[in-house]
Design an enzyme around this catalytic site. Structure first.
Site, short mmCIF file in Angstrom:
data_model
loop_
_atom_site.label_atom_id
_atom_site.label_comp_id
_atom_site.label_asym_id
_atom_site.label_seq_id
_atom_site.Cartn_x
_atom_site.Cartn_y
_atom_site.Cartn_z
CB SER B 145 -3.60 -4.16 2.00
OG SER B 145 -2.45 -4.11 2.80
NE ARG B 214 -3.04 2.38 12.96
CZ ARG B 214 -3.65 1.86 11.90
NH1 ARG B 214 -3.22 0.71 11.39
NH2 ARG B 214 -4.68 2.45 11.35
CG ASP B 312 2.31 0.44 -1.63
OD1 ASP B 312 3.03 0.31 -0.62
OD2 ASP B 312 1.28 -0.23 -1.82
CG HIS B 345 -0.16 -0.02 1.38
ND1 HIS B 345 -0.17 -0.99 0.40
CD2 HIS B 345 -0.89 -0.51 2.40
CE1 HIS B 345 -0.88 -2.03 0.83
NE2 HIS B 345 -1.32 -1.77 2.03
#
Lengths: 366, 366
Positions: B145, B214, B312, B345
């Site tokens: 990532s 978040r 993703d 992802h």
């Protein structure tokens, strides 16, 4: 400001699906074209979450409508042939009774005393509006985005009321990704201290929550592919940048900001919350014993056009395929059009060329 | 609490790419396995935005690490063969110097006086850490990532320092969709009144902004496909629902909430902002005259494994294809693995079976 809106008073009380009732409620709508003698050339448009009834300019209101290029004389929805009605959803603040309206029982705005709103209520209000115009059967019912779900509710609740249907970028039920996005939009508003349990006013208004909700909306209404071509990594000019820590630096950031600024004070936050949650709740499978296909199979129409876009992440193409399959299984003659427009869910507002071809062609063959 | 972290002091001053310098800064790291006599069996792992250096349990800290099932004796990254280092990114609050650290010049936390952070700074800190361990050339550099971008920076800035590379779910530059998502996460924090220009404390803390940031992260780290199977439209039990207007009703909503609760007070908001913006800024094309391929072609390594996932949406598969093509054009022997894991992802943290097979196989052939 000129205004083309007409208002239809709903029966009072107007019972709501999930309980409660509205008293003295109305819906706003606009029309284009002329109803013929047989009263069989009516087209009803049910809208997405935020648009008004002003789908296109008309004599009373020459300002551009939200579907201006789709609707008018000689356009895909040809108003020289069709009598077109566009209704502002019940619960929306663009003229229809909504949480910002005055509750006659208290002489105060409903705010959170507005009863639970479902898309079935939107559909039922639309159905009585159509009946009030002495139209027994719509020539065509068009629903875009949330309005596509309202249209499914309309057809399943009122058998025999629709001849043909055009389903645009919508779904038979909300999937968890869409629920998550909308839940987070609602949370951004709810957690804004200025929302204040729905008791905001112009001085203390949940601008921040509404701005975040709108930006998240725009991100999911468009597509990564479109933005790669449109914005790439282009920076703002130094004089356009925000002079604050972590301020905007890329064009895509100021694009979102300008969308949010246009929206924040023009849509009532409580109404947004009610309509957003109604979208999460809608589920055609409720009419099919928990099965989407069985729910769709209860819809009785002659023909349908179902359009979707491969780049839509909010209402993915597989959901339009489901609608097409279900309506076909129910006995309708169905055309399914899968477009590759890069604009994502909003393609129906932008890729007028391809949507016009599909919608105009379908309507011309009716 | 047991703690396996070691600390490496960076040269003081440690110059930052975009200007400014850190004094008395350090990075935290953990290690597994033993460096061999030839000092050629070192693997360095650079992490995503939020993980610590604790990738897996070890003698000093038996708690599970964030890549527990990938790393250990006999696992894909086999610590009986490799000497594995995982570094907490410079600017992250999991032990490395970050905006929450005390600035020795003022005896106060840096907060927004922390200099601009770039992933090149993260890479440079990692490089001097590796040199300090008397390792001239990494056997393999793994980046996941954001860490995948840091790894590209490491290799382009330090030619000859890496033999093989494993690139996991990453990109050669941020695309506008990813920038838009991260910008909105930062805005949720910045607009939280408790953020207060970075001057929060435990009593006045931007919980709401961090929670929204978040949740938006989790939404984009996973995939709609996974959630259709996992959550569908399952409701919470009545006793699990929030007793407040528009409170949570669907399982997917409480899933997001539990993720947010675990995160909000365990990650420093200012550090989050710095690392998030560093991710937007990174662009390998800066090293190729504005061209991604030319930038990648400046990387000199022998072999690479590039892994991506079709689900993703944050780092789409086409970006891993670019990395694979660029490294191959640069002369490396490249394996490209496109997985169909449903987890989006985050698949590298969840679909251990497929990632293990690819990573373990590649490392075994080195």
């Amino acid at each position: 400001m000129s205004d083309a809106r007409k208002y239809f008073n709903l029966a009072s009380p107007f019972a709501m699906k999930r309980g409660g009732a509205l008293r003295g409620a109305h819906v706003a709508y606009e029309t284009w074209g002329t109803l013929n003698a047989a009263r069989d050339n009516a087209v009803l448009i049910l809208t997405g979450l935020s648009p008004s009834a002003h789908a296109a300019s008309n004599a009373e209101d020459p300002s551009h409508g939200w579907w201006e290029d789709m609707l008018g004389p000689g356009k895909a929805i040809d108003t020289t042939r069709w009598f077109v009605i566009c209704m502002n959803s019940l619960g929306s603040d663009k003229g229809s009774t909504c949480p910002a309206s005055i509750d006659s029982a208290t002489s105060e705005p409903y705010r959170l005393n507005f009863p639970d709103l479902s898309l079935e209520d939107v559909a039922n209000a639309a159905h009585v509006l159509v009946k009030s115009l002495d139209i027994d059967k719509l020539g065509c019912l068009i629903g875009c985005s949330m309005g596509g779900m309202s249209a499914l509710a309309y057809m399943v609740l009122h058998p025999g009321s629709v001849r043909a249907h055009i389903s645009v970028d919508t779904a038979p039920q909300a999937q968890p990704f869409a629920i998550a996005i909308r839940s987070l939009q609602r949370e951004a508003i709810r957690l804004d201290p200025n929302w204040n349990g729905g008791q905001y006013d112009d001085e203390r208004y949940p601008d921040i929550g509404m701005s975040i909700a709108r930006k998240l909306g725009v991100i999911t209404y468009r597509s990564a592919m479109e933005w790669n071509g449109r914005f790439a990594r282009i920076r703002l000019e130094p004089e356009q940048r925000e002079e604050q820590p972590f301020g905007f630096e890329f064009q895509v950031e100021s694009y979102l900001e300008s969308h949010a600024r246009r929206f924040v004070r023009t849509f009532d936050p409580n109404s947004y919350l009610y309509l957003s949650r109604a979208s999460d709740w809608f589920d055609i499978s409720e009419y099919g014993g928990g099965n989407v296909m069985e729910g769709l199979k209860r819809i009785r129409i002659e023909q349908a056009l179902v359009i979707g876009v491969s780049t839509d992440i909010l209402f993915p193409l597989e959901q339009q395929e489901q609608i097409a399959e279900g309506l076909e299984a129910a006995g309708a003659k169905v055309e399914f059009v899968a477009l590759d427009s890069p604009q994502g869910h909003d393609a129906f507002l932008v890729d007028i060329e391809n949507y016009s071809r599909a919608i105009g062609g379908f309507l011309a063959r009716l």
